[in-house]
Structure formats: C-alpha cells, structure tokens
Design a protein around this motif. Sequence first.
Motif, PDB file in Angstrom:
ATOM      1  N   THR A 122       0.857  -1.183   0.000  1.00 32.27           N
ATOM      2  CA  THR A 122       0.000   0.000   0.000  1.00 32.27           C
ATOM      3  C   THR A 122       0.895   1.236   0.000  1.00 32.27           C
ATOM      4  OG1 THR A 122      -0.081   0.212   2.406  1.00 32.27           O
ATOM      5  CG2 THR A 122      -1.723  -1.240   1.359  1.00 32.27           C
ATOM      6  N   LEU A 123       0.297   2.393  -0.239  1.00 32.27           N
ATOM      7  CA  LEU A 123       1.075   3.624  -0.211  1.00 32.27           C
ATOM      8  C   LEU A 123       1.687   3.852   1.166  1.00 32.27           C
ATOM      9  CD1 LEU A 123       2.060   6.260  -1.523  1.00 32.27           C
ATOM     10  CD2 LEU A 123      -0.082   7.323  -0.810  1.00 32.27           C
ATOM     11  N   LEU A 124       0.920   3.579   2.224  1.00 27.82           N
ATOM     12  CA  LEU A 124       1.434   3.793   3.576  1.00 27.82           C
ATOM     13  C   LEU A 124       2.563   2.817   3.900  1.00 27.82           C
ATOM     14  CD1 LEU A 124      -1.827   4.543   5.590  1.00 27.82           C
ATOM     15  CD2 LEU A 124      -0.206   6.150   4.550  1.00 27.82           C
ATOM     16  N   GLU A 125       2.478   1.608   3.386  1.00 30.04           N
ATOM     17  CA  GLU A 125       3.566   0.646   3.568  1.00 30.04           C
ATOM     18  C   GLU A 125       4.814   1.098   2.815  1.00 30.04           C
ATOM     19  OE1 GLU A 125       1.016  -3.500   4.189  1.00 30.04           O
ATOM     20  OE2 GLU A 125       1.583  -2.841   2.166  1.00 30.04           O
ATOM     21  N   PHE A 126       4.605   1.618   1.613  1.00 30.50           N
ATOM     22  CA  PHE A 126       5.742   2.127   0.844  1.00 30.50           C
ATOM     23  C   PHE A 126       6.365   3.339   1.523  1.00 30.50           C
ATOM     24  CE2 PHE A 126       7.335   5.037  -2.509  1.00 30.50           C
ATOM     25  CZ  PHE A 126       8.426   4.288  -2.898  1.00 30.50           C
ATOM     26  N   ARG A 127       5.518   4.225   2.081  1.00 30.35           N
ATOM     27  CA  ARG A 127       6.046   5.384   2.806  1.00 30.35           C
ATOM     28  C   ARG A 127       6.924   4.924   3.969  1.00 30.35           C
ATOM     29  NH1 ARG A 127       2.103   9.649   5.800  1.00 30.35           N
ATOM     30  NH2 ARG A 127       1.731   7.812   7.090  1.00 30.35           N
ATOM     31  N   GLU A 128       6.477   3.926   4.690  1.00 32.32           N
ATOM     32  CA  GLU A 128       7.244   3.412   5.823  1.00 32.32           C
ATOM     33  C   GLU A 128       8.571   2.823   5.356  1.00 32.32           C
ATOM     34  OE1 GLU A 128       7.510   2.882  10.019  1.00 32.32           O
ATOM     35  OE2 GLU A 128       6.194   4.067   8.707  1.00 32.32           O
ATOM     36  N   TYR A 129       8.540   2.125   4.231  1.00 26.65           N
ATOM     37  CA  TYR A 129       9.772   1.539   3.693  1.00 26.65           C
ATOM     38  C   TYR A 129      10.748   2.638   3.283  1.00 26.65           C
ATOM     39  CZ  TYR A 129      12.988  -1.247   0.898  1.00 26.65           C
ATOM     40  OH  TYR A 129      14.127  -1.847   0.394  1.00 26.65           O
ATOM     41  N   LEU A 130      10.261   3.630   2.538  1.00 27.90           N
ATOM     42  CA  LEU A 130      11.123   4.708   2.080  1.00 27.90           C
ATOM     43  C   LEU A 130      11.674   5.498   3.263  1.00 27.90           C
ATOM     44  CD1 LEU A 130      12.350   6.386  -0.195  1.00 27.90           C
ATOM     45  CD2 LEU A 130      10.195   7.674  -0.340  1.00 27.90           C
ATOM     46  N   LYS A 131      10.822   5.767   4.240  1.00 26.99           N
ATOM     47  CA  LYS A 131      11.266   6.472   5.444  1.00 26.99           C
ATOM     48  C   LYS A 131      12.411   5.723   6.110  1.00 26.99           C
ATOM     49  CE  LYS A 131       9.487   5.748   9.436  1.00 26.99           C
ATOM     50  NZ  LYS A 131       8.571   5.603  10.598  1.00 26.99           N
ATOM     51  N   ASN A 132      12.241   4.446   6.357  1.00 27.03           N
ATOM     52  CA  ASN A 132      13.265   3.658   7.036  1.00 27.03           C
ATOM     53  C   ASN A 132      14.536   3.534   6.205  1.00 27.03           C
ATOM     54  OD1 ASN A 132      11.659   3.226   9.306  1.00 27.03           O
ATOM     55  ND2 ASN A 132      10.721   1.384   8.441  1.00 27.03           N
ATOM     56  N   TYR A 133      14.367   3.447   4.893  1.00 24.58           N
ATOM     57  CA  TYR A 133      15.533   3.339   4.006  1.00 24.58           C
ATOM     58  C   TYR A 133      16.389   4.595   4.092  1.00 24.58           C
ATOM     59  CZ  TYR A 133      18.331   2.335  -0.146  1.00 24.58           C
ATOM     60  OH  TYR A 133      19.385   2.088  -1.005  1.00 24.58           O
ATOM     61  N   VAL A 134      15.751   5.770   4.010  1.00 22.73           N
ATOM     62  CA  VAL A 134      16.502   7.030   4.048  1.00 22.73           C
ATOM     63  C   VAL A 134      17.081   7.266   5.440  1.00 22.73           C
ATOM     64  CG1 VAL A 134      16.343   9.537   3.773  1.00 22.73           C
ATOM     65  CG2 VAL A 134      15.171   8.033   2.153  1.00 22.73           C
ATOM     66  N   ILE A 135      16.321   6.957   6.478  1.00 22.51           N
ATOM     67  CA  ILE A 135      16.831   7.103   7.848  1.00 22.51           C
ATOM     68  C   ILE A 135      18.105   6.275   8.029  1.00 22.51           C
ATOM     69  CG2 ILE A 135      16.368   6.421  10.244  1.00 22.51           C
ATOM     70  CD1 ILE A 135      13.509   7.390   9.860  1.00 22.51           C
TER      71      ILE A 135
END
Length: 341
Positions: free
Chosen positions: A194-207
């Motif tokens: 989902t978009l929210l799952e992708f947001r969480e993935y991208l957030k954690n990746y950049v962090i």
Amino acid sequence: MIYVINNSNDPFFNHAAEEYLMNNFNEEVFMLWINKPSILIGRNQNTLSEINLDYVKENDIIIVRRLSGGGAVYNDLGNMNFSFITYRNSSDGQVKNGFEKFAMPVINALQSLGVNAVFTGRNDITIDGKKFSGNAQYFQKDKLLHHGTLLYDCDMSKLSLALKSKAIKFVDKSVKSVGARVTNIADHMKESMTLLEFREYLKNYVIKTHGIETIYEFNEKDLEEINKIVRERFETWEWNYGKSPNYRYKNSVKYPSGVIEYYLEVEDGKIENISIYGDFFGEKNIQELEERLIGIKHSIKDLENVLNQINIDDYIRGLSVKEFIEGLLDIESNMEGYVCV
C-alpha cells in the motif's frame, strides 16, 4: 539530519510546513507527506492556463502555488511527496547534479525493491521511459529545499482531466508544463505494497542510509506558526492566482444569441483591460459593461459579485451571467490537453 513526521493531507499546511522548517530549523530535514486531491502550481506559472478550471471546481480540487519553480503536478491520496532541506554547497548550484543528488535516495530505495527507476532529463525519475516523479527546488540564503512528487497509485484519469491545459487562450511568459508519459510505481512493484507501507519503507531506508537519529513531531507552537503561514500565504487567492505572471486572455464562444469574442489583459490577477466583440444585440453600450469589469479579479466569485448586480441581458440579449463568466474564464472547454507531472 532529522526526520519530521507529517501526517497531514492538507496541501496548504504541507507547503507551509516546508517554509516553516526552512526558516526556523538549523537541522537538515527529511520529510514525507501526502496531499488530498490538489494541483500544485509552480511559482512562475499562470494558474488558470495550467488547470481545467471547470473540472477542478466540480471536484473540489485544491489549488496551491509552490515556492519552487517547475511545472504543475496533480496530487491525490495515491501520491506521495518528499522534501529535503539542507545547507547549500557549490555542487547544488549545478541544476542537474543538484536535482540528481536528492533524487538518488528515492531511486536507490526503489531499486532495492526491484523497480528499475532511473534519473532522466533535467529533473525527472522514470521507469521504462515513463515518468513517475517530477522534482523542484529553491534556495533561500544558505538553505536549499528540494522536493518531489511520487506517483504511487494515483488516479490517472483524474490527473489527466485536472491538468487539461488551455494555454492556447493565454499569452504570457510563464513557465509551461510539459506533457509526458506517466506511470504508477505500484504497477512495477514485485511485491504488493500500500502507499502507507511504501512510505514506511522509504522512510526507514533514508533514515538508515543517511544515519538519521532524530525523529521530530510538530508541537503546539510549531502548528500555530505553520497555520499562520497557511492563512497569510498558501490559502489566499492573491498567492495562488494573483501571483500569476501578467497575461492576455482571448476566447471565442458561439451562443444561441450570437458569437462573442473576449479579449482581456490581466495584471496581478485583476482585469486591467477588456474588449468584448461579436454579432450579438443589446440595448445598452457594451463599453459600459467593460468598464464595470476593470479592476475586478479574474475569478468566478468576484466576477459573479459584479455581474449579479446588473442585467446582462441589457448588454448581450439572451445571455446569462453564468454563460458570460464561462466565456471570461473558459470554464467549459472540450479542448484536448496533456498530462504533466
């Protein structure tokens, strides 16, 4: 660098939050945000020549002008935006290198998911030659704000309809959006998210890749200051429409009462000169009507306020106020447009 939590879907708030962070935080910032249906206009664009005004009005799509340049983009709840605020350096002055630098975290995150994302052209990210991200940025003193949009599971039909450009009727020097073949990221994912799952993935990746240790959430003082910026800038007609470059507008419409040609010169969003021609009939001199419209905002609400006080039939027999305003703003048009992000 800190990660700022922003769960707002209000495009006015989200743009104001960027400005607030830019001006009040010493830390470098990474932020993800999602807008409800809206069109984000580039700082140097003529708003009316970029949107399908009739469709936008009927579907309650919010219009907001960005502080950055570039073209118009459509956002909805299937679309995500990212922002980086950093201190500028010499390499950021080179446009392509500067854009590519901030696009790479997104590209790398997608490639880690098996998506063949690449940076192309001046400021785009594509998959198999189709665009899914446009990027823009602006400088302020020693700071740089870079932000981009990510089409993840966007409603493409609405995107196309909302951004049907009618620029042929506008003569100005504003930056024009460029049509492009577009795609959704979700269509290229090996595993569904989902978009929210992708947001969480991208957030954690950049962090992780940027070594971010601080997660920040807006406090009451922050929210108060951000909402003040919303009220004073991003919600105002003066910013979203009045800041459009000066332009000339022309339109020709065939009504049952005759053909009417509209010629307008608009400065600071207000009608400075207007001429109306056609084979229509009317008891009163059309110049009287033209003079009533000088200095009025080129907007539906303000035109209605003036025209509802007069009898339009005295000047153009058989024409309603609604029809006249549609001609002044080209609200109903079947012209083919293009998709731009």
